[in-house]
Design a protein around this motif. Structure first.
Motif, PDB file in Angstrom:
ATOM      1  N   TRP A 103     -33.235  -6.477 -59.311  1.00 16.33           N
ATOM      2  CA  TRP A 103     -32.988  -5.114 -59.798  1.00 16.33           C
ATOM      3  C   TRP A 103     -31.754  -4.492 -59.146  1.00 16.33           C
ATOM      4  CZ3 TRP A 103     -33.281  -1.307 -56.128  1.00 16.33           C
ATOM      5  CH2 TRP A 103     -33.998  -1.597 -54.979  1.00 16.33           C
ATOM      6  N   LEU A 104     -31.270  -5.071 -58.041  1.00 16.78           N
ATOM      7  CA  LEU A 104     -30.033  -4.578 -57.417  1.00 16.78           C
ATOM      8  C   LEU A 104     -28.779  -5.117 -58.111  1.00 16.78           C
ATOM      9  CD1 LEU A 104     -30.810  -4.804 -53.605  1.00 16.78           C
ATOM     10  CD2 LEU A 104     -30.573  -2.744 -54.984  1.00 16.78           C
ATOM     11  N   LEU A 105     -28.933  -6.205 -58.847  1.00 21.41           N
ATOM     12  CA  LEU A 105     -27.793  -6.858 -59.494  1.00 21.41           C
ATOM     13  C   LEU A 105     -27.586  -6.227 -60.874  1.00 21.41           C
ATOM     14  CD1 LEU A 105     -28.662 -10.487 -58.385  1.00 21.41           C
ATOM     15  CD2 LEU A 105     -27.269  -8.770 -57.201  1.00 21.41           C
ATOM     16  N   ARG A 106     -26.863  -5.119 -60.920  1.00 21.00           N
ATOM     17  CA  ARG A 106     -26.742  -4.274 -62.111  1.00 21.00           C
ATOM     18  C   ARG A 106     -25.621  -4.669 -63.067  1.00 21.00           C
ATOM     19  NH1 ARG A 106     -31.251  -1.474 -62.319  1.00 21.00           N
ATOM     20  NH2 ARG A 106     -30.299   0.401 -63.108  1.00 21.00           N
ATOM     21  N   HIS A 107     -24.762  -5.594 -62.654  1.00 22.64           N
ATOM     22  CA  HIS A 107     -23.612  -5.973 -63.475  1.00 22.64           C
ATOM     23  C   HIS A 107     -23.713  -7.443 -63.884  1.00 22.64           C
ATOM     24  CE1 HIS A 107     -22.002  -2.776 -60.697  1.00 22.64           C
ATOM     25  NE2 HIS A 107     -21.765  -2.250 -61.876  1.00 22.64           N
ATOM     26  N   GLU A 108     -22.826  -7.855 -64.787  1.00 18.03           N
ATOM     27  CA  GLU A 108     -22.680  -9.262 -65.133  1.00 18.03           C
ATOM     28  C   GLU A 108     -21.235  -9.660 -64.921  1.00 18.03           C
ATOM     29  OE1 GLU A 108     -23.969 -10.345 -69.027  1.00 18.03           O
ATOM     30  OE2 GLU A 108     -26.077 -10.300 -68.462  1.00 18.03           O
ATOM     31  N   ARG A 121     -25.678 -12.459 -62.904  1.00 20.76           N
ATOM     32  CA  ARG A 121     -25.991 -11.082 -62.543  1.00 20.76           C
ATOM     33  C   ARG A 121     -25.404 -10.833 -61.156  1.00 20.76           C
ATOM     34  NH1 ARG A 121     -27.408  -7.672 -65.803  1.00 20.76           N
ATOM     35  NH2 ARG A 121     -28.632  -6.585 -64.289  1.00 20.76           N
ATOM     36  N   ALA A 122     -24.840  -9.641 -60.961  1.00 20.72           N
ATOM     37  CA  ALA A 122     -24.192  -9.341 -59.687  1.00 20.72           C
ATOM     38  C   ALA A 122     -24.125  -7.836 -59.468  1.00 20.72           C
ATOM     39  CB  ALA A 122     -22.783  -9.924 -59.674  1.00 20.72           C
ATOM     40  N   LEU A 123     -23.749  -7.476 -58.265  1.00 25.37           N
ATOM     41  CA  LEU A 123     -23.434  -6.098 -57.922  1.00 25.37           C
ATOM     42  C   LEU A 123     -21.956  -6.102 -57.584  1.00 25.37           C
ATOM     43  CD1 LEU A 123     -24.393  -3.209 -57.362  1.00 25.37           C
ATOM     44  CD2 LEU A 123     -24.800  -3.907 -55.004  1.00 25.37           C
ATOM     45  N   VAL A 124     -21.151  -5.345 -58.346  1.00 21.98           N
ATOM     46  CA  VAL A 124     -19.700  -5.357 -58.193  1.00 21.98           C
ATOM     47  C   VAL A 124     -19.236  -4.027 -57.619  1.00 21.98           C
ATOM     48  CG1 VAL A 124     -17.493  -5.584 -59.410  1.00 21.98           C
ATOM     49  CG2 VAL A 124     -19.469  -6.927 -60.150  1.00 21.98           C
ATOM     50  N   ASP A 125     -18.399  -4.116 -56.582  1.00 23.50           N
ATOM     51  CA  ASP A 125     -17.801  -2.936 -55.962  1.00 23.50           C
ATOM     52  C   ASP A 125     -16.289  -3.113 -56.028  1.00 23.50           C
ATOM     53  OD1 ASP A 125     -17.246  -0.665 -54.482  1.00 23.50           O
ATOM     54  OD2 ASP A 125     -17.641  -1.630 -52.557  1.00 23.50           O
ATOM     55  N   GLU A 126     -15.634  -2.336 -56.881  1.00 16.42           N
ATOM     56  CA  GLU A 126     -14.182  -2.446 -57.030  1.00 16.42           C
ATOM     57  C   GLU A 126     -13.506  -1.489 -56.050  1.00 16.42           C
ATOM     58  OE1 GLU A 126     -12.484  -3.308 -60.908  1.00 16.42           O
ATOM     59  OE2 GLU A 126     -14.506  -3.103 -61.733  1.00 16.42           O
ATOM     60  N   THR A 127     -13.415  -1.954 -54.809  1.00 17.43           N
ATOM     61  CA  THR A 127     -12.808  -1.203 -53.720  1.00 17.43           C
ATOM     62  C   THR A 127     -11.700  -2.044 -53.106  1.00 17.43           C
ATOM     63  OG1 THR A 127     -14.954  -0.203 -53.221  1.00 17.43           O
ATOM     64  CG2 THR A 127     -13.283  -0.077 -51.510  1.00 17.43           C
ATOM     65  N   LEU A 154     -12.606 -15.114 -62.419  1.00 19.61           N
ATOM     66  CA  LEU A 154     -13.727 -14.203 -62.617  1.00 19.61           C
ATOM     67  C   LEU A 154     -13.367 -13.184 -63.685  1.00 19.61           C
ATOM     68  CD1 LEU A 154     -14.223 -13.506 -58.848  1.00 19.61           C
ATOM     69  CD2 LEU A 154     -15.860 -14.716 -60.251  1.00 19.61           C
ATOM     70  N   THR A 155     -14.341 -12.830 -64.503  1.00 20.63           N
ATOM     71  CA  THR A 155     -14.198 -11.710 -65.422  1.00 20.63           C
ATOM     72  C   THR A 155     -15.215 -10.667 -64.984  1.00 20.63           C
ATOM     73  OG1 THR A 155     -13.561 -13.211 -67.204  1.00 20.63           O
ATOM     74  CG2 THR A 155     -14.202 -10.967 -67.822  1.00 20.63           C
ATOM     75  N   LEU A 156     -14.717  -9.491 -64.614  1.00 22.60           N
ATOM     76  CA  LEU A 156     -15.567  -8.412 -64.107  1.00 22.60           C
ATOM     77  C   LEU A 156     -16.171  -7.625 -65.270  1.00 22.60           C
ATOM     78  CD1 LEU A 156     -13.318  -7.238 -61.149  1.00 22.60           C
ATOM     79  CD2 LEU A 156     -15.186  -8.903 -61.139  1.00 22.60           C
ATOM     80  N   PRO A 157     -17.162  -6.758 -64.999  1.00 21.78           N
ATOM     81  CA  PRO A 157     -17.838  -6.027 -66.069  1.00 21.78           C
ATOM     82  C   PRO A 157     -16.907  -5.238 -66.993  1.00 21.78           C
ATOM     83  CG  PRO A 157     -19.043  -5.758 -64.029  1.00 21.78           C
ATOM     84  CD  PRO A 157     -17.766  -6.468 -63.692  1.00 21.78           C
ATOM     85  N   GLY A 158     -15.835  -4.684 -66.482  1.00 20.56           N
ATOM     86  CA  GLY A 158     -14.911  -3.917 -67.319  1.00 20.56           C
ATOM     87  C   GLY A 158     -13.948  -4.772 -68.120  1.00 20.56           C
TER      88      GLY A 158
END
Length: 104
Positions: A6-11, A34-40, A72-76
């Motif tokens: 449930w923490l892995l909100r992105h693909e 499934r992943a959690l992505v932080d674009e920082t 890698l292809t990020l959610p956006g």
């Protein structure tokens, strides 16, 4: 213990880096995870020890096949390249196992 789903909100889509051929880099078939992505923007070290800038950090379930150099292809929809990958485990401790990827 694994990182909770449930923490892995992105693909993200990963094309694992397989090496270089006479025609350039080779990649494996794309895999969606499934992943959690932080674009920082962060300063990290690559596999040679050089300091580089990471613009995305990805946390996924343990065992994600994403060696440095993978595409890698990020959610956006932004495409990027893996700088470093770390498998986090702590057997016997109450912290979840996960894969961390720093991307360009």
């Amino acid at each position: 213990m694994r990182v909770p789903g449930w923490l892995l909100r992105h693909e993200v889509t990963v094309e694992p880096y397989l090496g270089t051929s006479a025609y350039g880099p080779r990649y494996g078939p794309p895999v969606t995870a499934r992943a959690l992505v932080d674009e920082t923007v962060k300063q990290v070290r690559d596999r040679t020890g050089a300091e580089v800038i990471s613009t995305a950090q990805i946390i996924a379930a343990p065992g994600l096949d994403c060696p440095p150099g993978s595409r890698l292809t990020l959610p956006g929809g932004r495409r990027t390249t893996a700088i470093s990958t770390a498998q986090h485990t702590a057997p016997g401790l109450p912290v979840p196992a996960s894969t961390e990827v720093n991307a360009e």
